[in-house]
Design a protein around this motif. Structure first.
Motif, PDB file in Angstrom:
ATOM      1  N   TRP A   1      -2.968   6.037  -2.597  1.00  0.00           N
ATOM      2  CA  TRP A   1      -2.728   7.418  -2.196  1.00  0.00           C
ATOM      3  C   TRP A   1      -3.544   8.392  -3.041  1.00  0.00           C
ATOM      4  CZ3 TRP A   1      -0.632   8.356   2.300  1.00  0.00           C
ATOM      5  CH2 TRP A   1       0.200   7.394   2.865  1.00  0.00           C
TER       6      TRP A   1
ATOM      7  N   GLY B   1      -6.268  11.105  -1.613  1.00  0.00           N
ATOM      8  CA  GLY B   1      -6.211  12.515  -1.992  1.00  0.00           C
ATOM      9  C   GLY B   1      -7.500  12.991  -2.642  1.00  0.00           C
TER      10      GLY B   1
ATOM     11  N   PHE C   1      -1.363  13.451   1.807  1.00  0.00           N
ATOM     12  CA  PHE C   1      -1.635  12.410   0.810  1.00  0.00           C
ATOM     13  C   PHE C   1      -0.917  12.693  -0.506  1.00  0.00           C
ATOM     14  CE2 PHE C   1      -5.949  11.777   3.071  1.00  0.00           C
ATOM     15  CZ  PHE C   1      -5.349  10.925   3.977  1.00  0.00           C
TER      16      PHE C   1
ATOM     17  N   TRP D   1       0.827  -1.208   0.000  1.00  0.00           N
ATOM     18  CA  TRP D   1       0.000   0.000   0.000  1.00  0.00           C
ATOM     19  C   TRP D   1       0.860   1.257   0.000  1.00  0.00           C
ATOM     20  CZ3 TRP D   1       0.542   3.493   3.944  1.00  0.00           C
ATOM     21  CH2 TRP D   1       1.197   3.042   5.103  1.00  0.00           C
ATOM     22  N   TRP D   2       2.030   1.175   0.583  1.00  0.00           N
ATOM     23  CA  TRP D   2       2.901   2.349   0.638  1.00  0.00           C
ATOM     24  C   TRP D   2       3.376   2.752  -0.753  1.00  0.00           C
ATOM     25  CZ3 TRP D   2       3.958   6.297   3.542  1.00  0.00           C
ATOM     26  CH2 TRP D   2       5.135   7.016   3.367  1.00  0.00           C
TER      27      TRP D   2
ATOM     28  N   ARG E   1       2.960  12.101  -0.957  1.00  0.00           N
ATOM     29  CA  ARG E   1       3.345  10.735  -1.306  1.00  0.00           C
ATOM     30  C   ARG E   1       2.877  10.362  -2.717  1.00  0.00           C
ATOM     31  NH1 ARG E   1       7.065   7.230  -1.556  1.00  0.00           N
ATOM     32  NH2 ARG E   1       6.355   5.071  -1.653  1.00  0.00           N
ATOM     33  N   TYR E   2       1.662  10.737  -3.037  1.00  0.00           N
ATOM     34  CA  TYR E   2       1.076  10.373  -4.336  1.00  0.00           C
ATOM     35  C   TYR E   2       1.895  10.917  -5.502  1.00  0.00           C
ATOM     36  CZ  TYR E   2      -2.541  10.194  -8.005  1.00  0.00           C
ATOM     37  OH  TYR E   2      -3.239   9.964  -9.157  1.00  0.00           O
TER      38      TYR E   2
END
Length: 323
Positions: free
Chosen positions: A87, A91, A263, A80-81, A266-267
């Protein structure tokens, strides 16, 4: 005759016409069954055996691949990371919260509180991000729909504000705002039309870093650059007002902004092309919004109210009791 026919067919003519022919005597010696049919059946059986062996080999390979432990790259991709969809979905949900707030304001608030400047910025911002969410890989239709909705809602707010100013007799200001909006739209349209030509010229001019920047996947001639740049206008407003009075800070709004910044930080590193500009602006948005949110929570829930405020509260309570 049979010998002559066999020689003619096996040595001459096209390959498609070459067939197996056996002498008449041989055909008579096969208990009434033609020899050439037996030879064809034998070839067919060999082919079926070869196909079956190939299928068994492929099945064994697939089974071995399925039973093999996942590689480090596969584990990383499934986490998931490292999931752009995960992500991006978070968002988009945070963005839908912002769009819902605008719709709520349109229903419950009057047009006099609408900021024309911020509304115009948000229209441009959401227009760019709707396009970005549609062309980025993987495509994020939930985020695209959120920004399309926000564009419609902000345009409605702009209409309400202009109608209100017209009713108040501020016709000249409305004309000035309309002229500026038209000039901005014309400039943006010209850039969109001439951008590809200018990009090709600069990319092929061998100007070193300038040509490299012009040809970049997330360079200044793409929406991957201008979408996060429009977000800097919103983040900059938070940085310019770090000492804003806490009674003017909305917990719901700044919670949404803080989550959006987190969010998207990271996205932006998981999409294609990777967008470092988008990452930086969301890091800034996260920091400034978290600062305001922390001040609000500290003032309302963690810090004792000053004596003056307590006295005012007590006075209001006494008045209500007397009434």
């Amino acid at each position: 005759f049979c010998t002559a026919a066999r020689t003619a067919l096996t040595r001459g003519g096209s390959a498609a016409l070459r067939v197996r022919v056996v002498p008449l005597a041989s055909r008579k010696a096969t208990n009434g069954g033609p020899m050439y049919q037996r030879l064809l059946l034998s070839d067919k059986a060999k082919q079926e055996t070869t196909d079956a062996a190939a299928k068994d080999t492929a099945a064994s390979a697939n089974k071995a691949k399925a039973e093999a432990p996942p590689t480090a790259a596969e584990e990383k991709k499934g986490s998931w990371w490292h999931s752009a969809e995960f992500w991006g979905g978070l968002g988009a949900l945070a963005g839908w919260g912002m769009s819902g707030a605008v719709i709520s304001d349109a229903v419950n608030q009057g047009p006099e509180i609408i900021s024309l400047n911020m509304t115009g910025v948000l229209i441009v911002y959401s227009s760019l991000f709707a396009r970005w969410a549609y062309i980025v890989k993987p495509r994020n239709m939930l985020l695209c729909g959120c920004h399309v909705t926000n564009v419609v809602a902000q345009c409605n707010q702009m209409r309400r504000a202009l109608d209100y100013k017209m009713e108040q007799g501020e016709t000249e200001q409305v004309k000035d705002i309309t002229a500026k909006a038209a000039a901005t739209a014309a400039g943006a349209g010209s850039f969109v039309l001439l951008g590809p030509t200018l990009q090709s010229m600069l990319s092929g001019a061998n100007l070193g870093i300038i040509s490299s920047i012009a040809a970049a996947d997330a360079g200044p001639f793409t929406v991957h650059f201008w979408a996060p740049m429009s977000k800097w206008l919103i983040s900059g407003a938070s940085f310019m007002d770090l000492n804003r009075p806490t009674d003017k800070i909305s917990i719901a709004q700044y919670t949404a902004l803080t989550l959006t910044g987190f969010f998207f930080s990271r996205y932006s590193l998981l999409v294609t092309p990777i967008n470092y500009t988008l990452c930086s602006v969301n890091v800034a948005l996260f920091g400034s919004s978290a600062w305001h949110l922390g001040r609000k929570i500290n003032a309302d829930y963690l810090t004792d109210k000053p004596e003056a405020e307590e006295a005012a509260v007590d006075a209001d309570a006494e008045k209500k009791t007397e009434q």
